[in-house]
Every structure is written in C-alpha cells, then in structure tokens.
Scaffold this motif. Structure first.
Motif, mmCIF file in Angstrom:
data_model
loop_
_atom_site.group_PDB
_atom_site.id
_atom_site.type_symbol
_atom_site.label_atom_id
_atom_site.label_comp_id
_atom_site.label_asym_id
_atom_site.label_seq_id
_atom_site.Cartn_x
_atom_site.Cartn_y
_atom_site.Cartn_z
ATOM 1 N N ASP A 90 70.438 10.711 16.554
ATOM 2 C CA ASP A 90 69.245 10.142 16.066
ATOM 3 C C ASP A 90 68.857 9.065 17.149
ATOM 4 O OD1 ASP A 90 69.272 11.679 13.749
ATOM 5 O OD2 ASP A 90 70.332 10.318 12.471
ATOM 6 N N ALA A 91 69.906 8.257 17.567
ATOM 7 C CA ALA A 91 69.610 7.241 18.415
ATOM 8 C C ALA A 91 68.774 7.856 19.665
ATOM 9 C CB ALA A 91 70.593 6.250 18.718
ATOM 10 N N VAL A 92 69.187 8.711 20.346
ATOM 11 C CA VAL A 92 68.774 9.533 21.419
ATOM 12 C C VAL A 92 67.390 10.192 21.036
ATOM 13 C CG1 VAL A 92 69.106 11.325 23.198
ATOM 14 C CG2 VAL A 92 70.975 9.666 22.350
ATOM 15 N N ALA A 93 67.389 10.785 20.054
ATOM 16 C CA ALA A 93 66.149 11.499 19.753
ATOM 17 C C ALA A 93 64.785 10.315 19.443
ATOM 18 C CB ALA A 93 66.219 12.295 18.476
ATOM 19 N N ASN A 94 65.341 9.126 18.925
ATOM 20 C CA ASN A 94 64.438 8.020 18.639
ATOM 21 C C ASN A 94 64.136 7.129 19.939
ATOM 22 O OD1 ASN A 94 63.972 8.676 16.155
ATOM 23 N ND2 ASN A 94 65.758 7.533 15.306
ATOM 24 N N GLY A 95 64.713 7.379 21.091
ATOM 25 C CA GLY A 95 64.357 6.981 22.183
ATOM 26 C C GLY A 95 65.305 5.886 22.769
ATOM 27 N N ALA A 96 66.438 5.707 22.542
ATOM 28 C CA ALA A 96 67.507 4.941 22.899
ATOM 29 C C ALA A 96 67.884 5.300 24.301
ATOM 30 C CB ALA A 96 68.538 4.630 22.005
ATOM 31 N N GLY A 97 67.690 4.457 25.106
ATOM 32 C CA GLY A 97 68.199 4.600 26.566
ATOM 33 C C GLY A 97 69.493 4.663 26.690
ATOM 34 N N ALA A 98 70.221 3.810 26.165
ATOM 35 C CA ALA A 98 71.516 3.880 26.234
ATOM 36 C C ALA A 98 72.384 3.503 25.007
ATOM 37 C CB ALA A 98 72.064 2.891 27.370
ATOM 38 N N VAL A 99 73.549 4.046 24.711
ATOM 39 C CA VAL A 99 74.051 3.877 23.396
ATOM 40 C C VAL A 99 75.699 3.401 23.544
ATOM 41 C CG1 VAL A 99 74.750 4.678 21.215
ATOM 42 C CG2 VAL A 99 72.382 5.526 22.152
ATOM 43 N N ALA A 100 76.210 2.328 22.945
ATOM 44 C CA ALA A 100 77.486 2.065 22.960
ATOM 45 C C ALA A 100 78.233 2.034 21.598
ATOM 46 C CB ALA A 100 77.726 0.515 23.819
ATOM 47 N N LEU A 101 79.090 2.843 21.327
ATOM 48 C CA LEU A 101 79.857 2.970 20.201
ATOM 49 C C LEU A 101 81.065 1.898 20.295
ATOM 50 C CD1 LEU A 101 79.957 7.121 19.587
ATOM 51 C CD2 LEU A 101 78.362 5.153 18.507
ATOM 52 N N VAL A 102 81.219 1.247 19.319
ATOM 53 C CA VAL A 102 82.102 0.393 19.208
ATOM 54 C C VAL A 102 83.250 0.802 18.119
ATOM 55 C CG1 VAL A 102 83.364 -2.241 18.852
ATOM 56 C CG2 VAL A 102 81.187 -1.559 20.097
ATOM 57 N N ASP A 103 84.031 1.672 18.393
ATOM 58 C CA ASP A 103 84.917 2.473 17.360
ATOM 59 C C ASP A 103 86.126 1.740 16.850
ATOM 60 O OD1 ASP A 103 85.668 4.466 15.743
ATOM 61 O OD2 ASP A 103 87.022 5.527 17.387
ATOM 62 N N GLU A 104 86.162 1.295 15.705
ATOM 63 C CA GLU A 104 87.335 0.628 15.034
ATOM 64 C C GLU A 104 88.449 1.500 14.930
ATOM 65 O OE1 GLU A 104 85.932 -1.292 11.449
ATOM 66 O OE2 GLU A 104 84.521 -2.664 12.492
ATOM 67 N N GLY A 105 88.234 2.744 15.085
ATOM 68 C CA GLY A 105 89.526 3.846 14.936
ATOM 69 C C GLY A 105 90.160 4.133 16.235
ATOM 70 N N ASP A 106 89.523 3.465 17.339
ATOM 71 C CA ASP A 106 89.958 3.869 18.493
ATOM 72 C C ASP A 106 90.200 5.240 19.128
ATOM 73 O OD1 ASP A 106 89.686 1.148 19.557
ATOM 74 O OD2 ASP A 106 91.762 0.846 18.989
ATOM 75 N N ARG A 107 89.160 5.977 18.557
ATOM 76 C CA ARG A 107 89.447 7.671 18.594
ATOM 77 C C ARG A 107 89.253 8.088 19.786
ATOM 78 N NH1 ARG A 107 86.197 8.345 13.043
ATOM 79 N NH2 ARG A 107 84.974 6.734 14.104
ATOM 80 N N ALA A 108 90.062 8.684 20.792
ATOM 81 C CA ALA A 108 89.789 9.194 22.322
ATOM 82 C C ALA A 108 88.841 10.133 22.294
ATOM 83 C CB ALA A 108 91.190 9.391 22.904
ATOM 84 N N GLU A 109 88.870 11.235 21.125
ATOM 85 C CA GLU A 109 87.908 12.375 20.950
ATOM 86 C C GLU A 109 86.830 12.034 20.970
ATOM 87 O OE1 GLU A 109 89.314 11.904 16.445
ATOM 88 O OE2 GLU A 109 90.101 11.424 18.674
#
Length: 555
Positions: A504-523
């Motif tokens: 959704d973020a990419v479709a709405n024009g976000a140029g760059a996205v960072a996920l801060v994953d509290e689960g530390d999921r490598a996948e």
C-alpha cells in the motif's frame, strides 16, 4: 453463479480429502501457464480465477446487468482440455480482448467476488487442483501450498511487450506471511514447474526436505569434539533429514577419527586442497536439498538447521547468511554467561538494513563460516562450486556468492541461524593481508564488474587504523537510514503481517520504506523484496525503533 459456500478444504466428510495449491501474485509472471503446467505434471485439475473475472467483464458488457454473473460456469474446453467459462451453456469469447477490459473492477465488488469464489469451489469439487489468479489464497485459505509468483519490473515489462500476458490489466494480489514468494527470475518454465512439483510433494508429506552441512577441517580434532555434539543435537531437533560431511583436508592429527566418532561422513583428501577444494570435495557426496557451509570451529544453536531450512521454504533461490558471535579466549560454551562479541557484519547492517537487498553488493557479506544455499540453485548458478585458484585466506566464499547474485540470489541474514566462533587469533598479519590481496586480484581479473572490491583494501590493511564501517560505506555506496529524507518508517508488532502495508505504501507513492520489526523476522527481507520488487524495503529490529522514530515519516 451460486452463493458462496465453505472452501473445499474446510469441509469434512463430503468425499475424499482434497489437496489444493494456489498461485497468485503479480501480473507479468506467466502464472496461468505455470499453473496449467504444474497441474498437468501432478495429474490434477486446474482453473483460473482471473479467467472468471474476465468472463464477468465480457458478459456484463454485453448484457448490461451484473446479476448475469450468476449464470457463468466453468466447463472443460473440448480443444485444450482446460477449464473454459461459459454463459448459459455457451462458450464466452473475447476473454483476452477489449471486451474484457475492466475485469479487475469486478474483484472489488463483494457480491461478484463471492460468486466467483463459489464457482471455483464448485468446479474444484473433490478434485485435487491447482487454482490460479487474484485472491486464490483467500478462496482456499487451507491450501497445502500457497504460492505468490513475482518477477522484477523489467522482466514483467518484457513479457507484456512480447504479448505473453492477457490484454486486460489485473490488480496486484497482496503478498501475506505464510505464502511462498516465488521469483520466476530467468529460469525456464520447465525448471520452474519441476521445482514447484517438488515443493508440492514435500507439502503433502510424500517426502521430507533434507539438509547437508559441509565442514572443511584441517587439524581440527579439538574443535570438532565440541562442534559435532552440538550439530547432532540440532539435527535431532529438526524434522528433516540431516547429513553431516567433514572433509579432512590433509590433517596430521586424528581429525578424521574424531569426525567419524561424532557421526559425520568423512571425506579424507590426503594432501591439502585448501578451503575451496575441501568444500568442493564435500559437495560431491552431499545429498541434501539445502547445503550449509560451516567452519570447523562454529558452535551452533539447537534450532540451527530448522532455521536455515525455514528460510529456504519462504522463497526460492535464497542464500541464508547465518549470524556469528565470537567467544572469548578459553570459553567453549556460548551459554556460560559472558558477553559474546558481535560479528562485524551486524554493525554494517545496523547502518544499512537487515534486508541485504538494500546493499549494492550483498554478496560481500556471504561468509563461508555459516551460509546455506538451495542445492538446485547452487548446481545451476555455480556448477563448478568454489574457485580452487583462490588460495590462503579470504574471498573464495564471496566470489561464489558473487556468481549466485548474478543468477538472481535472494539474501536473508539470520541472527537466529547463528553460531558461536571458538576463539582463535584473527589478527590480520602482513602475510595474511598479502594473500588476501592476491585473491582480490584473482577476483577482479575474473569479474571486472567487481572492481569496487578494491575500495576495501584500506579496511583490511593491518598498517592502517581505519573504521571498517566507513570503508565499507565507500565500497558499497548504499544509503544509510539517516541519509535519506522522506523515508517512511513503520513499526510492526511481532504478531502482525506488514507486507500488505508495504504494498500500500509503495502504491501510494512512498519512495522508500523501512520496517522496524519487533519480531526480528529474517524472512521479511526476502518477502519485502517480493512485495515491492526493486524498492529495497529496509528492515530493522525492534531495538532500533528509538534510533529511527524521530525520522520524518515515522509512524
């Protein structure tokens, strides 16, 4: 079409058990052709949900009444033997022309969506089936295997220009956790279908996934006495077949005897062939679907094999780069309570991203002390294995990873699939540095495009006191989080699925996205790449939130 009814996989007592494989994903990946070929190889029924939506568009355009979708049915085409939509018993033509334009809008209509789902379930009935198309995974949520096909934007564009995709545009299907992200890459349809059939057989329990670990060892008797019991414990806790191969590389002690006593298959070379030669000799006798390369002084965690295999199940052509900690002198038990020194790569990834795809040269972090690769991918992308012209210390593992990268490797750095390195003198001496530089020259002479490696020389030179992170920044050139304004930072609880939000973020024009994953999921590294191809979605652990939260766009 009839009203919606429970999915076939949810029913009980109504005929024989049904196995369903679903395939959805991006347009331009050839998913209809893959689904049809896979069903043929399995001897199963198949159908296309997209075909029904196109049929809805054609019929409604002609009748002017959306209620007419209730009379659309799937039937077997007499010419091809495949499913073909009919309307009141008549074949529907124009499914791939102007009449089918706007088919995607029908998927947004809840009533039409429910009717389409019900017709697909009716057509599948009690048959084993491959179901392809928009929302297939939602129609059959308990499918034995849910696949999400994706490809680079360039590959998808080529398919459209070549006329290999239907004329009617299709909306994207959200990628979700629990779905296998399958990149078509440059592999042929035959190879793709063969590998998917194997995945289906594993999912159905017809065979078990297996893993082989290759350990080159030279005069490693004492270390192997500590390493092999931990590997055996990890193998016992893994529900897959595990093969341990130790290559005795010309040892002058009883390395081979200790390895055999520890349950390993031993390959004795006599004269030393070095790390590359020893690993290649081990590869010759491996039988596992996944091959792990491990140093002879790495003490692994109990879920070591399970974690490596789990990440290979998430996406195809993945290279899993395992984490590493360094034990202090005299310590042989990682659990003795002392603080272990972090691997230098974690300091780099803290700056860049735990999604290695954000790096310009992710292969540069694929160290042979703890790394795994799918055997099929390895044999086709690097059929000669390690380059045995690399002698001494350094770069033979990264050179192999460079070749894997050239064939579309996906990268997953896992702190969970980790090992603790027994202490040994790691000082960069002038002699070791000279050997590293000789290997560097071999690397660049073989791969001119990798000449940027020469920028790492100051960071390896023992006569210079420099910050390796700064040197690596000059080599890789990838963006650090703090370097880019407008970065959208999203905090993700460990129980949440962030992938639809990324799309959704990419479709709405976000140029760059960072996920801060509290689960530390490598996948999430390989899945984020599939959710937003080419965007380099950055990935950080939950502990990084305080560092990133002041960034503009954080939420």
């Amino acid at each position: 079409m009839r009203p919606a009814e429970p999915p076939v996989a949810d029913r009980a007592g109504n005929g024989p058990p049904t196995s369903v494989v679903t395939i959805d994903g991006a347009a331009g990946t050839g998913r209809t052709a893959v689904a049809a070929a896979l069903a043929a190889r399995l001897g199963w029924r198949w159908c296309s949900i997209d075909e029904l939506y196109r049929a809805c568009a054609v019929v409604c355009r002609r009748t002017g009444d959306r209620a007419s979708v209730d009379d659309i049915r799937f039937g077997a085409d007499r010419t091809s033997g495949g499913p073909r939509p009919t309307y009141r018993g008549q074949r529907i033509d124009g499914l791939h022309g102007p009449d089918a334009a706007g088919a995607g809008s029908f998927a947004d209509d809840p009533r039409v969506r429910a009717a389409v789902a019900a017709e697909v379930r009716r057509f599948v009935g009690s048959h084993d089936a491959v179901v392809e198309g928009l929302g297939a995974g939602q129609v059959f949520p308990r499918a034995v295997l849910r696949l999400h096909l994706w490809a680079s934007p360039a590959r998808r564009a080529r398919r459209h220009r070549a006329g290999l995709e239907p004329d009617a545009p299709r909306p994207e299907t959200p990628l979700r956790l629990g779905t296998v992200a399958w990149n078509r890459g440059s592999w042929s349809s035959h190879d793709t279908v063969s590998r998917l059939r194997d995945r289906v057989n594993v999912a159905l329990g017809r065979r078990r996934r297996s893993v082989s670990v290759v350990i080159p060892a030279r005069c490693s008797r004492d270390a192997l006495g500590l390493v092999l019991p931990r590997l055996a414990a990890a193998a016992a806790g893994c529900d897959s077949e595990v093969q341990i191969v130790v290559v005795d590389d010309g040892s002058t002690d009883d390395t081979a005897a200790v390895a055999a006593t520890g349950g390993a298959r031993v390959v004795s070379l006599g004269a030393s062939r070095g790390r590359s030669g020893a690993r290649n000799a081990g590869l010759q006798v491996t039988t596992g679907d996944v091959v792990v390369f491990l140093d002879s002084d790495m003490l692994v965690e109990p879920d070591f094999f399970a974690e490596h295999l789990r990440l290979h199940e998430v996406a195809n052509d993945t290279v899993v780069v395992g984490g590493r900690r360094h034990l202090p002198p005299g310590v042989t038990d990682p659990a003795d309570g002392r603080v272990l020194r972090r691997d230098s790569r974690e300091a780099l990834l803290d700056v860049y991203s735990y999604n290695m795809a954000c790096l310009a040269h992710p292969w540069s972090l694929a160290y042979g002390c703890n790394v795994s690769v799918d055997r099929w991918f390895l044999e086709r992308a690097a059929p000669t294995g390690f380059d045995e012209s690399f002698v001494g210390w350094g770069l033979e593992d990264q050179e192999l990873a460079y070749r894997l990268a050239g064939h579309g490797a996906r990268w997953a750095y896992s702190r969970a699939a980790s090992g603790a390195h027994l202490h040994h003198d790691r000082t960069m001496t002038a002699e070791r540095f000279a050997g590293w530089k000789a290997n560097l020259r071999r690397f660049v002479d073989t791969h001119e495009e990798a000449s940027a490696l020469e920028r790492l020389v100051p960071g390896m030179d023992p006569s210079r006191a420099v910050d390796y992170v700064d040197v690596y920044r000059g080599f890789d050139g990838g963006p650090a989080t703090a370097d880019e304004a407008g970065l959208l930072v999203v905090r993700v609880p460990g129980s949440d699925d962030p992938l639809p939000a990324v799309q959704d973020a990419v479709a709405n024009g976000a140029g760059a996205v960072a996920l801060v994953d509290e689960g530390d999921r490598a996948e999430l590294a390989v899945l984020a790449e599939a959710a937003a191809p080419g965007r380099g979605v950055r990935l950080y652990g939950g502990a990084d939130w305080d560092r990133l939260s002041p960034h503009p766009g954080a939420g």
